[in-house]
Design an enzyme around this catalytic site. Structure first.
Site, PDB file in Angstrom:
ATOM      1  N   GLY A 226      82.108  58.994  39.172  1.00 18.82           N
ATOM      2  CA  GLY A 226      82.287  58.219  37.962  1.00 18.82           C
ATOM      3  C   GLY A 226      82.716  56.796  38.281  1.00 18.82           C
ATOM      4  O   GLY A 226      83.200  56.496  39.373  1.00 18.82           O
ATOM      5  N   CYS A 227      82.535  55.904  37.314  1.00 13.83           N
ATOM      6  CA  CYS A 227      82.831  54.487  37.562  1.00 13.83           C
ATOM      7  C   CYS A 227      84.328  54.256  37.723  1.00 13.83           C
ATOM      8  O   CYS A 227      84.764  53.608  38.691  1.00 13.83           O
ATOM      9  CB  CYS A 227      82.267  53.634  36.426  1.00 13.83           C
ATOM     10  N   TYR A 228      85.128  54.752  36.783  1.00 13.88           N
ATOM     11  CA  TYR A 228      86.573  54.618  36.923  1.00 13.88           C
ATOM     12  C   TYR A 228      87.056  55.285  38.213  1.00 13.88           C
ATOM     13  O   TYR A 228      87.928  54.764  38.908  1.00 13.88           O
ATOM     14  CB  TYR A 228      87.277  55.278  35.736  1.00 13.88           C
TER      15      TYR A 228
END
EC number: 2.7.2.8
Length: 902
Positions: free
Chosen positions: A682-684
């Site tokens: 995921g990006c976070y």
């Protein structure tokens, strides 16, 4: 010269222990309770061994791990000794608690080919947990658990419980197993005053173990011992396994761990082999070999010194046990005594009679009578008289010999002969010899028939190759391949194909290789699934499922400009029938592919689609993955398409089938993966892990790191909601998912996977992180502020130095002193880490009063959530999985990572 170079023919066997591109997972998973229940029903209890037809079936499945030749070679090797002398396997308690299904599958698989591993297990993490629940302090002295009466009482319960779990797991798979919780190890007190009820083994009752095997049951032992008077004593499981090995003298002593081997303290890469006679003394001088690592090596050295030279120690994870045991490439760390190697430049300095005997037995030219050893000696003498040179490499017992020659005035040396006995092959002495040869010679050339059984070995070690008639000419260290052309031309031969063409060597299964010069696999720290190169070869076809979202759009742009990728299918339910925008390589319309249709297309393997990218919402990918798995189950590993999933569905995978696709932190596991299944982070989670990872050795385990994250509204997807409504977001900042966000769990889970034994975190005690996400009014980008508790004081310069060193070779992570800004790297393909700060001595009151000044690191991370947080990272992972340059097709700004400003 070229045709005289032959590697390990006939009796020599396959060679070396190198990263393999073959998949171990196919064989390992056939007894998996989740996906192969049909096969499981055929696995029934038996008294004296598996059914012959069943054994043949499973042996054939083993061929998916490695070549038929090497699998049969190891099966013959293992079955040549008594059953109790096959292997002693030490299993740590964490393996039972975290990976029981994989362990049971691995042991069942071995039993199905007629082998009887003897298992000795520990239960340390489970015991600590029970002691904590009982308010009993776990005490240690010199690394040994002090075992008083209450501790021992709980230990007996815990050991019995964990033993029962493993036995029951085996029996559920149809494998007969016998729980043995006592009666094997007889011990005296190690030091009753100091350690209380801790034992030193003085005798091993092997009859208890052997009777289990005679009854057709795998013996599953705890490490508890008894005095002659019957007092139960606690014994370390490693020590118990070693003492059992000294009595049984097995071929293999296997230590299962979650790390899948020993890792080099400087490079961070897995150590594939250690030959103690050659390397032990120098290894102990390494600055990183200390504490537990040094103790482990010393214990293994002492153990192997008492065992036959054919015995070896393997340190491996349960999921890769099959590959470690049945392939020359291995999968973990192999430790054996081996033999010292020599290098001589004068035939008078070697035992020519023993060398002659080895060549007569294993060199095809001399063995066939086409040449004699005496005539070959004469050629070497003439070469030297003409001003040339030769080198003779071998080991002390003359199980291996290599002869390298160099003509006068030539910079490139020729590997003229390389032969080895079966013992040298099984002992991986060949690999050590190759390291010695390449240490002495920076440029090499050699020739091998296209029909050679061991072509894969040569492609692994060569930088390039050229097909010449019935042979393939390989080279190493030669940057200008025209020099090879000149050598071939000097022989009056013409290459059968161009050096840049792709070819399919015979005799090596379905592997395909490019012949242009490339970096050897070892330079990247592990195996690759294919040998396609950056500069040549047919286009690699991409199937994109889920093109409507923002990430899908960015992926299409990246594929459009990628030198090797082309789109094969772009699937979107809403856009079906409409042209694919931002794609100029061909005219292409969107389609709407169901999971079944994707499976039908995947059935053709890599000949149709090389990589499937699933850009789908969470909890939607599973049917597509299942369809691909089902359709491609019969394909060989290198024909299996790569699958990259951008959702969270497989980021917490425990089956070992899915690699976690954050290359900067998990590159070794990505390179070593043989399944081609990648869970894109995921990006976070990507930004948070890049921010925390360099500080893992310094974390304070009593306090939790926290991450405050803000994302542009593109992170909320295209489905309308307040979180992606620009009007609602105007002059606004929206917090959401304040607790238990999936990225919060992903950050802790994935960072735990890369911790080292000396860190305070492990699978039994995972790292936890606090995470608070927000969405802001800008479109794309992420800003993270991280607070990381430290167990020691440091200042901002210390932090900057740590991060600069950690990421100095990473092209997609830039390190700055100042705080990075979202706008500066929006639409860029890299993350930026900076803004380092720590509370001063007059900082927060609670920190100052608690003596914690300087023990909280604060830093910032920014990146584009659609690029490095999704699409760019997917391309990075696709490149790695397909064996091409990791950064191909990614616009990389080569600003040094140690820059002092953003």
């Amino acid at each position: 010269m070229l045709r005289a170079s032959r590697f390990l023919k006939k009796g020599a066997g396959a060679i070396a222990r190198t990263p393999s591109v073959a998949a171990a997972a196919t064989a390992a998973s056939i007894v998996s309770s989740s996906s192969h229940s049909r096969i499981q029903t055929r696995m029934y209890s038996y008294q004296n061994g598996p059914d012959t037809s069943e054994k043949e079936t499973i042996v054939k499945l083993l061929y998916n791990i490695g070549s038929k030749k090497e699998v049969e070679q190891y099966l013959g090797h293992f079955s040549s000794v008594e059953s109790q002398k096959f292997a002693v396997i030490k299993v740590g308690g964490a393996v039972i608690s975290d990976d029981l299904a994989t362990l049971a599958s691995a042991l069942t698989f071995l039993n199905r080919v007629g082998l009887y591993p003897i298992v000795v297990h520990g239960a340390g993490p489970q015991l600590n947990k029970r002691l904590e629940a009982a308010n009993i302090e776990a005490r240690y002295e010199d690394g040994i658990r002090i075992t008083d009466g209450p501790t021992l009482a709980i230990a007996r319960e815990v050991f019995a419980s964990e033993n029962r779990k493993l036995v029951e797991a085996l029996e559920r798979l149809g494998t007969r197993a016998r729980p043995i919780t006592g009666g094997v190890f007889v011990a005296d007190y190690l030091n009753k005053e100091k350690y209380d009820r801790v034992g030193k083994i003085v005798r091993v009752n092997r009859e208890v173990v052997e009777s289990s095997i005679r009854a057709g049951c795998l013996p599953i032992l705890t490490s508890l011992a008894e005095t002659p008077e019957g007092q139960i004593l606690n014994v370390n499981a490693d020590i118990a396994a070693g003492e059992l090995a000294r009595v049984l003298e097995p071929l293999k002593i296997v230590y299962l761990n979650e790390k899948n081997g020993l890792y080099h303290g400087t490079t961070g890469k897995r150590i594939e082999t250690i030959h103690l006679d050659e390397e032990y003394e120098d290894l102990l001088k390494e600055p990183w070999v200390r504490y537990g690592t040094k103790l482990k090596l010393k214990e293994i050295k002492e153990l192997l010194d008492t065992l036959p030279r054919s015995s070896s120690v393997a340190i491996i994870s349960a999921e890769h046990l099959h590959k470690e045991l049945f392939t020359h490439s291995g999968a973990g760390t192999l430790i054996m005594r081996g033999h010292r190697l020599f290098s001589e430049q004068d035939l008078a300095n070697v035992d020519s009679d023993r060398l002659r005997t080895l060549l007569i037995a294993h060199d095809p030219e001399i063995a066939s009578g086409a040449a004699t050893a005496a005539s070959y000696w004469q050629k070497l003498a003439e070469l030297k008289n003409e001003g040339g040179q030769y080198w003779i490499y071998g080991d002390e017992p003359y199980q291996l010999a290599a002869i390298v020659t160099r003509k006068p005035g030539q910079a490139i040396a020729s590997v003229d002969k390389f032969v080895a006995t079966k013992a040298a092959t099984l002992g991986n002495i060949t690999d050590n010899a190759w390291k010695l040869i390449t240490r002495d010679h920076s440029q090499l050339v050699w020739s091998v028939p296209r029909t050679d059984d061991n072509l894969s070995w040569h492609f692994e070690r060569a930088d390039g190759s050229w097909s010449v008639g019935d042979d393939i000419v390989f080279w190493y260290g030669v940057e200008d391949w025209k020099k090879i052309s000149d050598i071939v031309a000097a022989k009056g031969e013409k290459p059968a194909i161009a050096a840049s063409a792709k070819q399919q060597p015979t005799g090596t299964g379905a592997r395909s290789y490019s012949t242009m010069a490339r970096k050897p696999a070892s330079a990247f720290g592990g195996a690759r699934r294919s040998y396609s190169t950056a500069s040549s070869g047919a286009p690699l076809r991409v199937g994109l499922i889920g093109a409507r979202g923002y990430t899908g759009r960015e992926l299409i742009r990246l594929v459009d400009t990628h030198p090797r990728f082309e789109l094969a299918y772009v699937s979107s339910r809403e856009l079906a029938g409409k042209p694919v925008p931002n794609y100029t390589k061909a005219s292409l319309d969107h389609v709407n592919l169901s999971a079944q249709q994707v499976g039908d297309l995947a059935r053709e393997g890599r000949s149709n689609v090389d990589v499937w990218v699933l850009a789908l919402p969470n909890n939607v990918a599973a049917p597509f993955v299942a369809a691909i798995d089902s359709a491609t189950a019969g394909l060989s590993a290198d024909q299996q398409p790569v699958v990259v999933d951008l959702s969270a569905d497989y980021r917490f995978d425990k089956t070992g089938q899915w690699a976690y696709g954050l290359p900067e932190l998990h590159r070794d596991s990505l390179l070593a993966s043989t399944t081609g299944r990648i869970a894109n982070p995921g990006c976070y989670a990507t930004g948070s892990q890049l921010g925390i990872a360099p500080l893992l050795p310094y974390l304070d385990s009593t306090r939790l790191p926290s991450v405050f994250g803000v994302s542009g509204y593109s992170g909320a997807g295209t489905k309308p909601s307040p979180k992606n409504d620009p009007e609602f977001l105007r002059d606004n900042l929206i917090p959401y998912a304040p607790v238990n966000h999936i990225h919060e769990r992903e950050i802790g889970h994935s960072l735990t996977r890369i911790t080292k034994p000396e860190y305070p975190f492990s699978s039994a005690n995972p790292l936890r992180v606090q995470f608070s996400p927000h969405v802001a009014s800008f479109f794309q980008g992420i800003a993270l502020t991280l607070h990381v508790p430290l167990r020691m004081s440091m200042n901002a310069k210390d932090m900057h130095d740590i991060y600069r060193e950690f990421y100095q070779k990473e092209r997609l992570v830039h390190v700055t002193e100042s705080a990075p800004l979202v706008r500066d790297n929006a639409e860029k393909h890299y993350a930026v880490v900076g803004g380092f700060a720590v509370p001063p001595s007059d900082g927060l009151l609670e920190e100052s009063s608690a003596g914690l000044a300087g023990r909280r690191a604060v830093l910032n991370v920014t990146m584009d959530n659609l690029l490095k947080g999704a699409a760019t990272q997917a391309v990075q992972n696709m490149n790695i999985a397909l064996g091409i340059d990791e950064y191909m097709g990614i616009p990389v700004q080569d600003t040094p990572t140690m820059s002092s400003s953003s």
